[in-house]
Write a protein that holds these residues in place. Structure first.
Motif, PDB file in Angstrom:
ATOM      1  N   ALA A   4      -6.838  -3.633   4.598  1.00 34.00           N
ATOM      2  CA  ALA A   4      -7.932  -4.561   4.280  1.00 34.00           C
ATOM      3  C   ALA A   4      -8.400  -4.376   2.838  1.00 34.00           C
ATOM      4  O   ALA A   4      -8.731  -5.352   2.156  1.00 34.00           O
ATOM      5  N   LYS A   5      -8.413  -3.151   2.352  1.00 34.27           N
ATOM      6  CA  LYS A   5      -8.824  -2.919   0.954  1.00 34.27           C
ATOM      7  C   LYS A   5      -7.885  -3.593  -0.029  1.00 34.27           C
ATOM      8  O   LYS A   5      -8.342  -4.222  -1.000  1.00 34.27           O
ATOM      9  N   VAL A   6      -6.585  -3.502   0.207  1.00 31.41           N
ATOM     10  CA  VAL A   6      -5.646  -4.155  -0.713  1.00 31.41           C
ATOM     11  C   VAL A   6      -5.767  -5.679  -0.610  1.00 31.41           C
ATOM     12  O   VAL A   6      -5.621  -6.383  -1.607  1.00 31.41           O
ATOM     13  N   CYS A   7      -6.076  -6.182   0.571  1.00 34.93           N
ATOM     14  CA  CYS A   7      -6.294  -7.623   0.725  1.00 34.93           C
ATOM     15  C   CYS A   7      -7.530  -8.068  -0.051  1.00 34.93           C
ATOM     16  O   CYS A   7      -7.506  -9.120  -0.714  1.00 34.93           O
ATOM     17  N   LEU A   8      -8.593  -7.296   0.028  1.00 34.38           N
ATOM     18  CA  LEU A   8      -9.794  -7.642  -0.740  1.00 34.38           C
ATOM     19  C   LEU A   8      -9.497  -7.640  -2.235  1.00 34.38           C
ATOM     20  O   LEU A   8      -9.897  -8.566  -2.948  1.00 34.38           O
TER      21      LEU A   8
ATOM     22  N   THR B   1       0.877  -1.162   0.000  1.00 36.61           N
ATOM     23  CA  THR B   1       0.000   0.000   0.000  1.00 36.61           C
ATOM     24  C   THR B   1       0.919   1.218   0.000  1.00 36.61           C
ATOM     25  O   THR B   1       2.144   1.077  -0.011  1.00 36.61           O
ATOM     26  N   GLU B   2       0.351   2.377   0.082  1.00 31.47           N
ATOM     27  CA  GLU B   2       1.176   3.591   0.117  1.00 31.47           C
ATOM     28  C   GLU B   2       2.151   3.582   1.300  1.00 31.47           C
ATOM     29  O   GLU B   2       3.302   3.967   1.170  1.00 31.47           O
ATOM     30  N   ARG B   3       1.669   3.085   2.459  1.00 32.84           N
ATOM     31  CA  ARG B   3       2.491   3.165   3.674  1.00 32.84           C
ATOM     32  C   ARG B   3       3.017   1.837   4.201  1.00 32.84           C
ATOM     33  O   ARG B   3       3.876   1.817   5.083  1.00 32.84           O
ATOM     34  N   PHE B   4       2.514   0.708   3.679  1.00 34.66           N
ATOM     35  CA  PHE B   4       2.793  -0.578   4.314  1.00 34.66           C
ATOM     36  C   PHE B   4       3.128  -1.690   3.319  1.00 34.66           C
ATOM     37  O   PHE B   4       2.687  -1.676   2.177  1.00 34.66           O
ATOM     38  N   TRP B   5       3.899  -2.644   3.834  1.00 38.33           N
ATOM     39  CA  TRP B   5       4.078  -3.929   3.182  1.00 38.33           C
ATOM     40  C   TRP B   5       3.174  -4.912   3.901  1.00 38.33           C
ATOM     41  O   TRP B   5       3.009  -4.834   5.124  1.00 38.33           O
ATOM     42  N   ILE B   6       2.607  -5.852   3.169  1.00 39.38           N
ATOM     43  CA  ILE B   6       1.788  -6.909   3.751  1.00 39.38           C
ATOM     44  C   ILE B   6       2.402  -8.225   3.292  1.00 39.38           C
ATOM     45  O   ILE B   6       2.547  -8.462   2.097  1.00 39.38           O
ATOM     46  N   ARG B   7       2.790  -9.044   4.250  1.00 38.00           N
ATOM     47  CA  ARG B   7       3.481 -10.292   3.942  1.00 38.00           C
ATOM     48  C   ARG B   7       3.056 -11.377   4.917  1.00 38.00           C
ATOM     49  O   ARG B   7       2.409 -11.106   5.934  1.00 38.00           O
ATOM     50  N   GLU B   8       3.454 -12.614   4.630  1.00 37.33           N
ATOM     51  CA  GLU B   8       3.156 -13.703   5.547  1.00 37.33           C
ATOM     52  C   GLU B   8       3.872 -13.477   6.876  1.00 37.33           C
ATOM     53  O   GLU B   8       4.971 -12.917   6.915  1.00 37.33           O
ATOM     54  N   LEU B   9       3.228 -13.897   7.938  1.00 37.16           N
ATOM     55  CA  LEU B   9       3.840 -13.828   9.263  1.00 37.16           C
ATOM     56  C   LEU B   9       5.002 -14.801   9.356  1.00 37.16           C
ATOM     57  O   LEU B   9       4.961 -15.880   8.763  1.00 37.16           O
TER      58      LEU B   9
END
Length: 179
Positions: free
Chosen positions: A117-121, A8-16
């Motif tokens: 959550a929006k990028v996950c959707l 996202t603009e501010r975050f990385w989302i990755r596996e734990l």
């Protein structure tokens, strides 16, 4: 499985992973975080590690699980977001995808849950080929209710989960195509 991190603009989302144990402990040991979650915060880092391993097992068994949110600026663990495949009955449903999030308290009120959550959707529709997603929250958790609604989920009904009054939400790929 999440092959590469989402962004996202501010975050990385990755596996734990197990290196997230300190952040997971900070998150789940905070009583305020658990105010609407059965009021049962964890007490040890070993419990945090068990939570991470439980989620990693979901990656193996279901190809999905909650994902870590990492602040791009600081590389800090912020919390988790994403999907959980629920294969036990909840509110008359079984074998469904739940979208959720949980944040370390200092990140509350900054739009993190909605942004991630929006990028996950979007990922769920495009790459996981999901057609519908559910969400739920305690009826007094207005912040979580607002996040779910901002992400395009519609409030369907109230229900009781383990003696807690909750809201039940649903969205479909078509309903959130613009997110």
């Amino acid at each position: 499985m999440l092959k590469q991190p989402l962004e996202t603009e501010r975050f990385w989302i990755r596996e734990l992973n197990e290196q997230d144990v300190d952040g997971m402990f900070e998150l789940d040991s905070n009583p305020n975080v658990h105010a609407f979650l059965w009021k049962n915060p964890i007490k040890t880092k070993e419990e945090a590690l068990q939570t991470i391993r439980f989620i990693q097992q979901q990656y193996i068994e279901h190809g999905i699980g909650r994902w870590a949110i990492i602040d791009k600026q600081t590389n800090e663990f912020v919390g988790w977001t994403g999907f959980k495949f629920i294969n036990t009955p909840i509110n008359g449903h079984v074998n469904f995808y739940d979208v959720g999030y949980r944040l370390i308290e200092r990140y509350w009120g900054k739009g993190v849950a909605t942004e991630t959550a929006k990028v996950c959707l979007s990922y769920g529709w495009a790459h996981l080929k999901l057609t519908e997603v559910y969400g739920m929250c305690h009826i007094d958790n207005l912040a979580s209710k607002n996040v779910l609604q901002k992400c395009g989920l519609k409030l369907i009904e109230k229900f009781i989960l383990d003696e807690m009054p909750c809201y039940w939400f649903k969205t479909t790929k078509l309903a959130t195509a613009n997110y």
